[in-house]
Design a protein around this motif. Structure first.
Motif, short mmCIF file in Angstrom:
data_model
loop_
_atom_site.label_atom_id
_atom_site.label_comp_id
_atom_site.label_asym_id
_atom_site.label_seq_id
_atom_site.Cartn_x
_atom_site.Cartn_y
_atom_site.Cartn_z
N PRO A 1 34.82 42.81 39.34
CA PRO A 1 35.56 41.56 39.49
C PRO A 1 34.64 40.33 39.60
O PRO A 1 33.53 40.42 40.09
CB PRO A 1 36.33 41.77 40.78
CG PRO A 1 35.55 42.75 41.55
CD PRO A 1 34.78 43.60 40.58
N THR A 2 35.14 39.20 39.07
CA THR A 2 34.57 37.90 39.38
C THR A 2 35.37 37.42 40.58
O THR A 2 36.51 37.02 40.44
CB THR A 2 34.80 36.91 38.23
OG1 THR A 2 34.76 37.63 37.00
CG2 THR A 2 33.78 35.80 38.24
N PHE A 3 34.78 37.51 41.77
CA PHE A 3 35.58 37.35 42.98
C PHE A 3 36.27 35.99 43.07
O PHE A 3 35.64 34.94 42.89
CB PHE A 3 34.73 37.57 44.23
CG PHE A 3 35.54 37.52 45.49
CD1 PHE A 3 36.24 38.63 45.91
CD2 PHE A 3 35.64 36.34 46.22
CE1 PHE A 3 37.01 38.58 47.05
CE2 PHE A 3 36.42 36.29 47.37
CZ PHE A 3 37.09 37.41 47.77
N SER A 4 37.58 36.04 43.31
CA SER A 4 38.32 34.81 43.60
C SER A 4 39.66 35.19 44.20
O SER A 4 40.18 36.27 43.93
CB SER A 4 38.53 34.00 42.32
OG SER A 4 39.83 34.18 41.83
N ASP B 1 40.15 39.53 41.22
CA ASP B 1 39.36 39.26 40.02
C ASP B 1 39.99 38.08 39.27
O ASP B 1 41.18 38.09 38.96
CB ASP B 1 39.38 40.53 39.14
CG ASP B 1 38.44 40.40 37.94
OD1 ASP B 1 37.94 39.28 37.71
OD2 ASP B 1 38.23 41.41 37.27
N HIS C 1 39.42 37.29 36.26
CA HIS C 1 39.72 37.66 34.87
C HIS C 1 40.25 39.08 34.80
O HIS C 1 39.76 39.90 34.03
CB HIS C 1 38.46 37.53 34.00
CG HIS C 1 37.73 36.26 34.21
ND1 HIS C 1 38.21 35.05 33.78
CD2 HIS C 1 36.56 35.98 34.84
CE1 HIS C 1 37.37 34.08 34.12
NE2 HIS C 1 36.37 34.62 34.77
#
Lengths: 294, 303
Positions: free
Chosen positions: A67-70, A57, A59
Motif C-alpha cells: 500500500p501507499t499509506f493513506s 492504500d 491506489h
C-alpha cells in the motif's frame, strides 16, 4: 463412565517401560505442533490481507499489493453521499432490533423462569426447534407475508423480523440467567412491601446484567451481519444496511472503488470483532453464586 | 408492611403473579408467531399453489396440489442442488471444520504452548466478521488475476496461476466454509475437553499409550456426546449457508455452486416462481426437521 476408562488404562498398562521419553523427541514433537498451529492461524489470517492493506492504500485494486499509506479511503467513506447512510441504516436496524428483542425477551424469560404453567415445556422446546430452521427455507413465504402486511421495504418490517428471529436464543439465555437468581431475594422484597413488578425491577434488573449483556451482543451481531433478510425485504437503496451496500458495490463490476470498499469492510467488521472480544470475557464471569450466601 | 405474616401475603402475590403471565410472555409469543411460525406455515400453503411474483398467475394463484413437489423431485436441477448441499455439508462441515477444529482445540490445550491468546484470536476472526466481509476477503484471495493472494502463494511454490472460482468452484466454496467454521468447532470441542480430567490423560500416557491412542481410546469416548451434538448443529447451520456462497459465485459458474439455499432464492426471486421455491423450502425443511428433532432430543436440557 469412570469404570469404563479404568478398564482401558489397564489394557494399555503393559507398555509401562516406554514412560521415559528422550527430550529430543519431545522437542521435535513440540516444534511440529507449533508449526501446525501456526499454519492453522495463517490460514485463518491471510485472507484478511487484502482488506487490511487496501483499506489504507491510496491506489487500492482488487488484489493484494504494497500500500501507499493513506487514510483517504476512510475519509471518502464518510464524505461520499451514499456510504455514511449505509452505516447509519445498519446502526438504526441493529440497535432497534436488539432493544425490542431484549425488552420482549426479558419479560418472557421471567415468566418462563418463575412460573410453572401449561405448555411451558412445549414452548421452550418449540423455540429450540426454531433455531434449526435455516433462514433460506422460510424467506420466500416471509417476503410474501411482509408484502401482504405492507411491512416490506421498511425499517419497521426488518426490525420486527430480526428481533423475532433472535428471540429463541435470547429467551433461553435469559431464562437461564434468571433461574440462577435466587427466588428468595424476590420473596424478601415482597416481604418488604414490593409488588411483583416492583421486585422484578429492583431485584431482577440489577442482577440480570451479565446475561442481558451477552444476549444483547449476540442479537446485535446476528442482526448486524445478516445478509439474506435485508437482501430480500429491502428494495430502496436509501434503506440498505452495510451488508447489502457492500454486496451492491462489489457487484458493480466496472466501477468498483476498491479502496472505499475495503474501508467499508473494515468499518463493518469492527463492531462485531470488538463485541466478541468483550463477550468472551463477559461470559466467563456470568455466575451469580454468592448472591444469597454470606 | 413488614409485620404482615408470611402465609397471608404469599398466596395473594402468587395470584397477582399468575395474571401477569400473558402480559410478560405475550410480546415474545406474538413476535415469534407472526414472524417465524406464520411464514413457515404460509410457506407450506404456498408450496401447494402456483403463486408467481409477476405475470398472469400473480393475480390469481391456483391450488395445484402436489404438482410442485412432483416437478421438483423429477427435476435434475433441484436434485443436483440437493446433492451439492450434501457434498458441501459433508466436506466442509463434517470433515473439514471438525478435523481442523479438533486439531486447534487439542493444540491450544497444550500447557507448554506459548501465545495461546494470539493463536486463538486468529482462528476466531473468520467466524467473528460478518458473512459479507468473509466473502469479500476470499474474493480477493481467489481472484483469477496473477496478483490474487492464492496465485501469489502458488507462485511461491512455482505453480502456474489459476482461477479457482472458475476451475474448481465447489472445492473453493468448501474451503471458504471450512475457514469460516473452524472457530465454532474449536469452541465446542474446547468446552467438551474441559470435562476430560487431565489426570486421566496423564495416567494413560504414563501407562505407555501414544498420543493418538490416548485421543482414540480415552479422550474421544469421553467427548462423544458433545461431538455428536456439534455434528448435528453444524450440519443444520451449513445447510442454511447462503450469503457466503452467493456473494462469491451467485451459484455459478453455470450452476456449479448452486446449493439448495441458492436454488430456492433464485427460483423465487429471479424467476419469480414463489410456489416452486416454497416447495423446495418445504423439502429442505422436512429433511432438516429429522435432524432438528434429534438435536432437541439429545440436548437433554432441563427446562
Amino acid at each position: 463412565m469412570a469404570t469404563a476408562v479404568t478398564v482401558r488404562t489397564d489394557a494399555t498398562g503393559p507398555a509401562r517401560e516406554r514412560r521415559r521419553r528422550t527430550s529430543a523427541t519431545t522437542v521435535v514433537q513440540r516444534v511440529l505442533q507449533y508449526v501446525l498451529i501456526t499454519m492453522l492461524a495463517l490460514f485463518c489470517l491471510v485472507p484478511f490481507a487484502w482488506v487490511a492493506l487496501s483499506a489504507v492504500d491510496a491506489h487500492a485494486g482488487p488484489t493484494v499489493g504494497a500500500p501507499t499509506f493513506s487514510l483517504d479511503n476512510f475519509a471518502r467513506f464518510f464524505s461520499n453521499t451514499d456510504t455514511p447512510r449505509l452505516l447509519l441504516n445498519s446502526l438504526i436496524i441493529s440497535v432497534s432490533a436488539t432493544a425490542l428483542n431484549l425488552a420482549c425477551g426479558l419479560l418472557g424469560a421471567y415468566a418462563l423462569s418463575r412460573f410453572r404453567f401449561r405448555g411451558r415445556t412445549f414452548f421452550m422446546f418449540s423455540i429450540l426447534l426454531i433455531r434449526v430452521i435455516p433462514a433460506p427455507a422460510t424467506i420466500v413465504a416471509l417476503y410474501l407475508l411482509m408484502v401482504r402486511m405492507n411491512l416490506d421495504d421498511s425499517y419497521l418490517g426488518l426490525i420486527l423480523v430480526e428481533a423475532a428471529a433472535a428471540l429463541p436464543v435470547t429467551l433461553w439465555l435469559l431464562k437461564g440467567t434468571i433461574d440462577a437468581i435466587p427466588f428468595e431475594l424476590e420473596e424478601a422484597a415482597w416481604m418488604d412491601g414490593s409488588t411483583r413488578l416492583g421486585a422484578i425491577r429492583r431485584i431482577i434488573f440489577p442482577l440480570v446484567g451479565p446475561g442481558l449483556g451477552a444476549a444483547a451482543m449476540l442479537t446485535f451481531m446476528a442482526v448486524w451481519g445478516d445478509f439474506l433478510t435485508p437482501l430480500v425485504l429491502l428494495q430502496s437503496p436509501d434503506l440498505y444496511p452495510l451488508s447489502i451496500g457492500l454486496f451492491r458495490a462489489f457487484s458493480a463490476f466496472n466501477q468498483v472503488d476498491w479502496g472505499v470498499l475495503a474501508a467499508s469492510a473494515v468499518i463493518y467488521m469492527v463492531p462485531p470483532a470488538i463485541l466478541y472480544g468483550v463477550l468472551r470475557r463477559h461470559l466467563l464471569k456470568s455466575s451469580l453464586g454468592g448472591a444469597i450466601k454470606g | 408492611m413488614t409485620s404482615i405474616p408470611v402465609p397471608a401475603t404469599r398466596p395473594g402475590r402468587r395470584f397477582q403473579g399468575r395474571a401477569l403471565i400473558p402480559l410478560l410472555l405475550g410480546p415474545s409469543v406474538l413476535l415469534i408467531l407472526v414472524f417465524v411460525v406464520a411464514p413457515a406455515v404460509y410457506g407450506l400453503y404456498l408450496s401447494l399453489t402456483n403463486t408467481q411474483l409477476t405475470g398472469f398467475a400473480a393475480r390469481d394463484p391456483q391450488f395445484v396440489g402436489l404438482d410442485n413437489f412432483r416437478y421438483l423431485l423429477g427435476s435434475d436441477d433441484f436434485l443436483a442442488s440437493l446433492g451439492r448441499t450434501g457434498q458441501f455439508v459433508l466436506f466442509s462441515a463434517i470433515i473439514g471444520q471438525t478435523v481442523l477444529g479438533m486439531l486447534a482445540a487439542l493444540l491450544l490445550r497444550r500447557t507448554w504452548l506459548r501465545g495461546k491468546g494470539l493463536f486463538g484470536a486468529a482462528i476466531l476472526l473468520p467466524m467473528v466478521v460478518p458473512e459479507v466481509v468473509a466473502a469479500l476477503t476470499w474474493a480477493s484471495v481467489l481472484s483469477s488475476s496473477e496478483d490474487g493472494t492464492f496465485n501469489r502463494v502458488i507462485g511461491l511454490f512455482g505453480g502456474a496461476a489459476a482461477a479457482p472460482l472458475q476451475d474448481s468452484p465447489m472445492l473453493s466454496i468448501i474451503i471458504v466454509n471450512i475457514w469460516r467454521g473452524i472457530a465454532f468447532a474449536m469452541i465446542m470441542f474446547q468446552a467438551a475437553l474441559e470435562d476430560v480430567p487431565d489426570e486421566l490423560i496423564e495416567a494413560s500416557r504414563v501407562d505407555g499409550a501414544s498420543a493418538t491412542q490416548v485421543f482414540r481410546y480415552v479422550t474421544l469416548p469421553l467427548i462423544r456426546g458433545p461431538v455428536f451434538l456439534y455434528l448435528l448443529l453444524t450440519t443444520i447451520t451449513t445447510v442454511g449457508v447462503f450469503g457466503l456462497v452467493y456473494f462469491l459465485t451467485q451459484g455459478g459458474p453455470g450452476a456449479a455452486t448452486e446449493l439448495t439455499s441458492i436454488f430456492i432464492f433464485e427460483r423465487a426471486f429471479q424467476y419469480s416462481q414463489i410456489g416452486l421455491g416454497s416447495a423446495a423450502s418445504v423439502i429442505l425443511l422436512a429433511l432438516l426437521m429429522v435432524l432438528g428433532l434429534t438435536y432437541v432430543r439429545l440436548t437433554k436440557v432441563e427446562v
